[in-house]
Design a protein around this motif. Structure first.
Motif: not given
Lengths: 344, 362
Positions: B283-290
């Motif tokens: 979830k944290t990683l998915r929040s990174i733009p792009g």
């Protein structure tokens, strides 16, 4: 699979100066190839087996005819060209059916083996070993390969035949205790040259097989099969003789009958070669035409002796035929080889 | 001493075109400053079968160019045409400045060739085989011995050079084949399937050897292979060859960009992330733009896979570092995955509508 970075193309290297090598005139490729082929043949077991076979083939009749000549020596003293009797005459009292028991005839049977043995795997052997593409990628012309192989093979054959001839001549001199005259030596050398031509025809035939047939074992089988049929006096010549007898059945005279049979027999190159060697080795043979010989016998002509150049002239057509057959066979092999794909 | 070799142009001019096909070849111009191997609209037909179809190939000096394709794609046919051992049906080739159809000897004097399934004369030693090759190239005597010793040393065959070739392993034959191609001191090396039938360690050795030769001698290498993954690492550029056509040329990353997946894949490894923490980390990683997609590891210890648009990978990687630091994740590895050549090859075939198509010439 990962790659962090791609390798950057290297800077373009300057083309090195090669003019020095270009200036060196290369030895024609076929000579190099012929040299290698000759070395291969001379070191091969094949050659030594064949030398033994040829040596035995020449020495057995030589022994018997030598006995005959010795026993008749007292009455034959002063008879010209007695040394050549060793090669051209069959001993009395030994009967081999259709096989004439002379050195000449035995060599005629065994010598073609040299040609087939040195030719049958010339090209397909290279293919099988995978050396052909590598060889052809060297700076040589494609025909250098087949020319060089033919030249090398012919040279090896010449060497083998010289060895056998020297051996038989030497043994003959020991047994008879006489030394051949210059005229006889020239006749022997002419006979050697014609034999090389005849074996060269078999070499060209063997090479043709090696070009056309992909497997060396198959081409060897075909080559030796044809040898058995054509050169051995039991099958091919017998059949040809039968055919001749059939065609000659309508002949009106004995001479015509003999002539027809001879013409049919000439379908086999062995007959052509036999006529050439008979004339070259027997100075008293004034004709190789069966019908002429027959009529000469009928008219009881006085036997005369020919000089070697007259004998040579007598069988020049035969020699030309042998040469033409050899060239034709080689040309066929050459043409097929030049058109073949490099890959198997 | 022979007269200096006339330039290829004058030599060509002396011969008048005889057939229409030759005249057609005349029209295609190749600039004089082109690389060591150039082909233009090079084609080879066997009856109805097109083995090589309008091939346009450029190999530069000092590079290893991989011609990659399935068996029967037309690689060997192309190589044989480059060496003047097969005549093109149409088009031209220029190898080290010569037309192989017109001046095969000039080409063969300067090009070392390792054929597919190279063979040597069984009854001779490795050194004797090389001596024969040297002789055919007009090199003999002390000069030849020196060259032979040097190339044998280069391919690591000195110890076995004086034993008969029939005792050699496949890999040793291959090395001897490379030595054989080098004896003539070539400007170009053409290797047909140099790694086939060799064990993996042997492959690495041969490829290292090739790289060393290119660095040392500055020669151009054209190698063909159907084992894409094996030669991927050693080729500076590759050409993807299928059904006689070159369907893609470039470095592996370039081809990946052309034929690879739309999204770039980045693998991220973290220390001490237990499998129950996967969901939260994802979830944290998915929040990174792009970032368009995050795939958690399938087995513990494996990295996470992030998909991102190809043009935003740098941005994503930077953001990833920042996010990891702020989220207290201990980053252990981060790397972008370049798709394997096998993948690229399959995709290229599909892209060109050639999947399942095989040429007929092996």
């Amino acid at each position: 699979m990962t790659a962090e970075t791609s390798v950057a193309p290297a800077p373009i290297a300057p083309v090195r100066d090669r003019s020095a090598r270009d200036a060196v005139r290369l030895r024609p490729g076929w000579i190099t190839i012929a040299g290698k082929e000759l070395a291969d043949h001379l070191l091969s077991i094949r050659l030594y087996v064949l030398l033994v076979v040829l040596g035995i083939a020449a020495l057995i009749p030589l022994y018997f005819v030598g006995e005959d000549v010795r026993s008749a020596a007292s009455s034959a003293s002063g008879y010209p060209a007695i040394f050549l009797y060793l090669f051209a005459y069959a001993p009395q009292g030994v009967n081999f059916g259709p096989l004439s028991f002379t050195v000449m005839a035995f060599i005629a049977i065994a010598a073609p083996l040299l040609g087939v043995a040195f030719g049958f795997d010339a090209v397909n052997g290279e293919r099988h070993q995978g050396t052909l593409p590598r060889l052809l990628s060297q700076p040589i012309h494609r025909d250098d390969v087949i020319n060089g192989k033919f030249a090398g093979g012919l040279l090896a054959i010449t060497i083998a035949l010289v060895v056998v001839l020297a051996l038989t001549t030497g043994v003959g001199m020991l047994r008879l205790g006489i030394i051949p005259h210059a005229d006889e030596v020239i006749r022997l050398l002419l006979w050697l040259a014609v034999t090389v031509l005849y074996v060269g025809l078999w070499l060209a035939f063997g090479m043709l097989l090696s070009v056309v047939i992909r497997r060396a074992a198959t081409s060897a089988l075909v080559g030796f099969g044809v040898w058995l049929f054509v050169a051995m006096p039991f099958i091919g010549p017998l059949l040809v003789n039968l055919l001749g007898t059939f065609l000659a059945s309508g002949a009106t005279s004995q001479a015509e009958y003999a002539g027809t049979i001879q013409w049919v027999a000439r379908l086999l190159p062995g007959q052509v070669y036999a006529e050439a060697s008979a004339a070259l080795l027997s100075p008293n043979l004034t004709s190789v035409s069966a019908s002429e010989i027959y009529s000469a016998q009928a008219q009881q002509q006085i036997p005369t002796l020919l000089s070697f150049d007259q004998s040579l002239l007598l069988v020049l057509p035969q020699i030309v035929i042998l040469f033409a057959l050899m060239v034709a066979c080689f040309a066929l092999a050459y043409a097929r080889f030049m058109r073949q794909e490099v890959r198997a | 001493m022979a007269a200096p070799t006339p330039s290829p142009a004058t030599q060509a001019d002396r011969r008048l075109p005889k057939k229409g096909r030759v005249r057609q070849r005349e029209r295609i111009q190749i600039p004089e400053d082109a690389g060591p191997i150039v082909t233009r609209r090079l084609s080879k037909r066997y009856g109805d079968l097109v083995a090589v179809d309008n091939l346009e190939l450029d190999v530069r000096a000092g590079e290893i160019f991989g011609l990659l394709g399935q068996n029967g794609a037309g690689k060997t046919t192309t190589i044989l045409m480059l060496l003047g051992l097969a005549e093109p049906s149409a088009g031209v080739a220029r190898v080290v400045g010569f037309d192989p159809t017109r001046d095969p000897l000039e080409v063969k004097r300067r090009v070392g060739y390792l054929p597919d399934n190279v063979g040597f004369y069984d009854g001779m030693t490795g050194r004797e085989n090389l001596r024969y090759t040297a002789k055919l190239n007009g090199i003999s005597g002390a000069d030849a011995e020196e060259k032979i010793a040097a190339v044998l040393d280069q391919v690591g065959m000195t110890a076995r050079a004086d034993t008969k070739v029939d005792t050699y392993s496949r890999g040793m034959l291959q090395r001897l084949g490379i030595a054989d191609a080098l004896v003539k001191d070539p400007a170009v090396l053409i290797l047909d399937e140099p790694t086939t039938a060799i064990d993996p360690i042997g492959v690495v050795e041969i490829l290292d050897l090739l790289r060393g030769l290119v660095n040392e001698r500055g020669l151009a290498v054209l190698l063909s292979s159907h084992l894409l993954a094996q030669v991927q690492s050693v080729c500076d550029r590759v050409g993807i060859f299928a059904a006689g056509k070159l369907i893609g040329v470039g470095t592996v990353p370039e081809l990946a960009a052309q034929f690879g997946e739309e999204a770039a894949r980045i693998e991220v490894g973290f220390e001490g992330v237990e499998s129950r923490a996967y969901a939260a980390t994802s979830k944290t990683l998915r929040s990174i733009p792009g970032v368009s997609e995050v795939r958690p590891p399938e087995r513990p210890g494996e990295p996470f896979t992030i998909l991102a648009p190809r043009d935003r990978t740098t941005e994503v990687r930077e953001a990833l570092l920042a996010t990891a630091a702020s989220a207290g994740l201990r980053l252990s590895s981060i790397r972008e995955i370049v798709p394997s050549l096998d993948d690229i090859y399959r995709r290229a075939l599909h892209a060109r509508g050639l999947a399942g198509v095989r040429g007929a010439a092996a």
